[in-house]
Design a protein around this motif. Structure first.
Motif, PDB file in Angstrom:
ATOM      1  N   GLY A 164       0.872  -1.171   0.000  1.00  0.00           N
ATOM      2  CA  GLY A 164       0.000   0.000   0.000  1.00  0.00           C
ATOM      3  C   GLY A 164       0.906   1.217   0.000  1.00  0.00           C
ATOM      4  N   ASP A 165       0.927   1.945  -1.096  1.00  0.00           N
ATOM      5  CA  ASP A 165       1.838   3.100  -1.162  1.00  0.00           C
ATOM      6  C   ASP A 165       1.318   4.189  -0.223  1.00  0.00           C
ATOM      7  N   GLY A 166       2.169   4.619   0.688  1.00  0.00           N
ATOM      8  CA  GLY A 166       1.739   5.654   1.641  1.00  0.00           C
ATOM      9  C   GLY A 166       0.836   5.127   2.739  1.00  0.00           C
ATOM     10  N   VAL A 173      -3.460   5.135  -2.688  1.00  0.00           N
ATOM     11  CA  VAL A 173      -3.555   5.516  -1.281  1.00  0.00           C
ATOM     12  C   VAL A 173      -2.611   6.711  -1.084  1.00  0.00           C
ATOM     13  N   ASP A 174      -1.418   6.589  -1.665  1.00  0.00           N
ATOM     14  CA  ASP A 174      -0.426   7.665  -1.588  1.00  0.00           C
ATOM     15  C   ASP A 174      -0.932   8.946  -2.245  1.00  0.00           C
ATOM     16  N   TRP A 175      -1.485   8.825  -3.436  1.00  0.00           N
ATOM     17  CA  TRP A 175      -1.935  10.040  -4.141  1.00  0.00           C
ATOM     18  C   TRP A 175      -3.047  10.732  -3.370  1.00  0.00           C
ATOM     19  N   CYS A 184      -3.506  10.641  -0.186  1.00  0.00           N
ATOM     20  CA  CYS A 184      -2.963  11.228   1.046  1.00  0.00           C
ATOM     21  C   CYS A 184      -2.101  12.458   0.741  1.00  0.00           C
ATOM     22  N   HIS A 185      -1.409  12.488  -0.389  1.00  0.00           N
ATOM     23  CA  HIS A 185      -0.736  13.733  -0.794  1.00  0.00           C
ATOM     24  C   HIS A 185      -1.752  14.873  -0.835  1.00  0.00           C
ATOM     25  N   ALA A 186      -2.940  14.582  -1.351  1.00  0.00           N
ATOM     26  CA  ALA A 186      -3.974  15.606  -1.511  1.00  0.00           C
ATOM     27  C   ALA A 186      -4.845  15.748  -0.257  1.00  0.00           C
ATOM     28  N   ASP A 242       5.439   1.247   1.720  1.00  0.00           N
ATOM     29  CA  ASP A 242       6.776   1.812   1.512  1.00  0.00           C
ATOM     30  C   ASP A 242       7.083   2.954   2.477  1.00  0.00           C
ATOM     31  N   HIS A 243       6.048   3.719   2.838  1.00  0.00           N
ATOM     32  CA  HIS A 243       6.193   4.860   3.752  1.00  0.00           C
ATOM     33  C   HIS A 243       4.790   5.352   4.051  1.00  0.00           C
ATOM     34  N   GLU A 244       4.688   6.296   4.972  1.00  0.00           N
ATOM     35  CA  GLU A 244       3.389   6.942   5.230  1.00  0.00           C
ATOM     36  C   GLU A 244       3.322   8.214   4.395  1.00  0.00           C
ATOM     37  N   THR A 245       2.113   8.631   4.043  1.00  0.00           N
ATOM     38  CA  THR A 245       1.935   9.890   3.317  1.00  0.00           C
ATOM     39  C   THR A 245       0.863  10.738   3.985  1.00  0.00           C
ATOM     40  N   GLY A 246       1.148  12.023   4.129  1.00  0.00           N
ATOM     41  CA  GLY A 246       0.138  12.983   4.562  1.00  0.00           C
ATOM     42  C   GLY A 246       0.196  13.348   6.040  1.00  0.00           C
ATOM     43  N   SER A 292       3.136  15.564   1.733  1.00  0.00           N
ATOM     44  CA  SER A 292       4.107  14.608   1.176  1.00  0.00           C
ATOM     45  C   SER A 292       4.305  13.443   2.149  1.00  0.00           C
ATOM     46  N   HIS A 293       5.488  12.823   2.083  1.00  0.00           N
ATOM     47  CA  HIS A 293       5.723  11.607   2.858  1.00  0.00           C
ATOM     48  C   HIS A 293       6.226  11.943   4.250  1.00  0.00           C
ATOM     49  N   THR A 294       6.025  11.024   5.184  1.00  0.00           N
ATOM     50  CA  THR A 294       6.517  11.230   6.549  1.00  0.00           C
ATOM     51  C   THR A 294       7.432  10.068   6.949  1.00  0.00           C
TER      52      THR A 294
HETATM   53 ZN   LIG Z   1       3.999   9.742  -2.718  1.00  0.00          ZN
END
Ligand SMILES: [Zn+2]
Length: 506
Positions: free
Chosen positions: A45-47, A290-292, A294-296, A334-338, A466-468
């Motif tokens: 799950g990206d982010g 999921v990442d996109w 959370c960026h937004a 891969d990482h958390e986002t947002g 962005s990412h955390t």
């Molecule tokens: Zn990202």
């Protein structure tokens, strides 16, 4: 209806409700954790760290319970919050992984996927090369293909040459080298690719041979619609591009998906059908949006795509039930986002997940289908607010309903925020002073303010566009699952997979 019958009906409803609190696809095969993984699934799950999965579990909980609101503390025990376990919550092993890379505590998908698939740290934005950008690292997918003759599948809701899927087959100093990454996709000779369209398939200047043409010449069946994808058979070598493409040619957000449009789980089910063989296979599945979302800072869309990933995992659980001693399923990120948080001062720390039901559309689809027209036509604020009510549920001050406790009526303060953002959007003003950058990032001011207001009303907070640096979960089920206990670095995920499948670095 007699009183007794009524009681029986209520009881039956309760039983159904509590049964559906559990994941739909159950682990039915024995779980010994022993054996060698001949069939290896890695869901990314990206982010998607703990806030993303747990907000999805809470949000889904109220629907599952039906008669129970997951929304607030109450004197009445039947109103107690209930979560719906995501499919992988039933996995017997859960570990955690740190995610920093060679240059950052808040890394990107290229470097973190490099760690997961090769066991090395590298620069943010580099894919499977060392920090001098000279040495190429081979990936677990390439090693399983060459050393074990496994078939390989790569599925992503975003573009197939985006960073995470690329990290299974490409070796590039920059994740932005879309065309060279596409060339490596064809050269990989992997067996099944499915997801969003390729970025720059003819390179930046559109002057090179299309990657799709090169793939066809290399023996791939390239499918651009669901009908041809559903005709694929076991043993085919295929590239499947989603028939309906959304923002940046990715797959639709799950909350925008039309009836009949394939969900992520459909691509996974087809992938299993295509790849299944006696020697083995490796399948990487990315929930990239999921990442996109959370960026937004769009919690509703993050939740929808997290639930779609959870459902895709169910396909792997069904496969596990048939091959328990030879299957390993990992679900990680891969990482958390947002910087998403569950709990917010503005609601007195109460949570109102029901409020998110007001949102019928992703931020991205609202931008493309509505906001671009507002800018072109100079739509009035009054007319914009009609759409905001229909699509996000947010109502003008003074409307019926409450502006507290998760109610969808706006306060004057919230309406002012939306109006200020609307003015910036309608002028198409891309400049940002420090406060505006804090509020909007590089996003459309109107859209991100609407999701911020809605998310704040539901008790969810964001700190980043962005990412955390949060660690990520690693859920494991099947052959070798015990390896994934504990807290370790993301490079260990590769090392554990390599040890279990007995591949060697080359
Ligand atoms: Zn990202």
């Amino acid at each position: 209806m007699k009183k007794l019958e009524k009681t029986a009906l209520v009881l039956a409803t309760l039983l159904v409700a509590s049964a559906s609190l559990h994941a739909e696809a159950k682990i039915t095969a024995p779980v010994t954790g022993k054996g060698t993984p001949k069939y290896l699934f890695v869901f990314v799950g990206d982010g998607m760290s703990y806030p993303q999965i747990q907000s999805a579990a809470y949000y889904a909980g109220k629907d599952a319970a039906g008669i129970v609101d997951v929304v607030k503390k109450s004197e009445n025990p039947s109103d107690s919050p209930e979560m719906k376990a995501l499919s992988f919550y039933q996995f017997p092993v859960a570990g955690s992984a740190s995610t920093y890379d060679a240059t950052s505590f808040a890394p990107d998908s290229a470097s973190t996927a490099t760690s997961i698939f090769t066991g090395y740290k590298t620069h943010s934005s580099s894919i499977n090369v060392d920090i001098t950008k000279k040495i190429k690292y081979r990936t677990i997918a390439e090693q399983l293909r060459d050393q074990k003759k496994y078939k390989i599948g790569v599925i992503s809701t975003v573009n197939l040459n985006h960073a995470t899927p690329a990290a299974t087959y490409a070796h590039q100093a920059s994740r932005k080298s879309n065309y060279p990454i596409g060339l490596e996709l064809v050269e990989s000779n992997f067996d099944y690719f499915a997801g969003g369209a390729l970025m720059e398939p003819q390179d930046k200047n559109k002057d090179k041979t299309s990657i799709y043409e090169l793939a066809t010449n290399a023996g791939y069946k390239v499918c651009f619609n669901q009908k041809s994808a559903s005709n694929l058979e076991n043993g085919d070598k295929a590239i499947v591009i989603a028939e309906t493409l959304a923002d940046s040619d990715s797959m639709s957000y799950d909350n925008d998906r039309k009836n009949g449009e394939w969900a992520l789980r459909d691509y996974v089910r087809k992938g299993i059908e295509v790849l299944d063989n006696k020697t083995g296979f490796f399948m990487m599945v990315e929930g990239g949006k999921v990442d996109w979302a959370c960026h937004a800072n769009d919690a509703r869309s993050s939740i929808a795509d997290t639930l779609a990933l959870s459902e895709a995992v169910e396909e792997a659980i069904d496969f596990y039930n048939k091959h328990p001693k030879e299957t390993l399923i990992l679900v990680t990120a891969d990482h958390e986002t947002g910087g998403l948080t569950i709990g917010y001062a503005g609601t007195d720390y109460n949570l109102f997940f029901r409020t998110l039901d007001g949102q019928k559309i992703s931020y991205a689809k609202y931008d493309s289908d509505y906001v671009s027209a507002y800018k072109k036509n100079g739509t009035s604020f009054e007319d914009v607010m009609k759409d905001v009510e229909a699509l996000f549920g947010l109502k003008l001050p003074g409307s019926n309903g409450s502006n507290k406790n998760g109610g969808l009526v706006l306060t004057d303060y919230e309406l002012d925020r939306i109006k200020t953002a609307y003015e910036k959007t309608i002028k198409n003003d891309k400049s940002r002073n420090q406060q505006e950058y804090d509020l909007y990032g590089t996003y459309e001011p109107l859209t991100i303010t609407i999701t911020h207001v809605l998310n704040a009303k539901s008790g969810l907070g964001w700190t980043s566009n962005s990412h955390t640096g949060l660690p990520v979960p690693v859920f494991a089920l099947g052959a070798g699952q015990e390896e994934f206990k504990g807290f370790y670095d993301n490079t260990e995920i590769y090392k554990k997979m390599a040890k279990l499948t007995k591949v060697v670095k080359d």
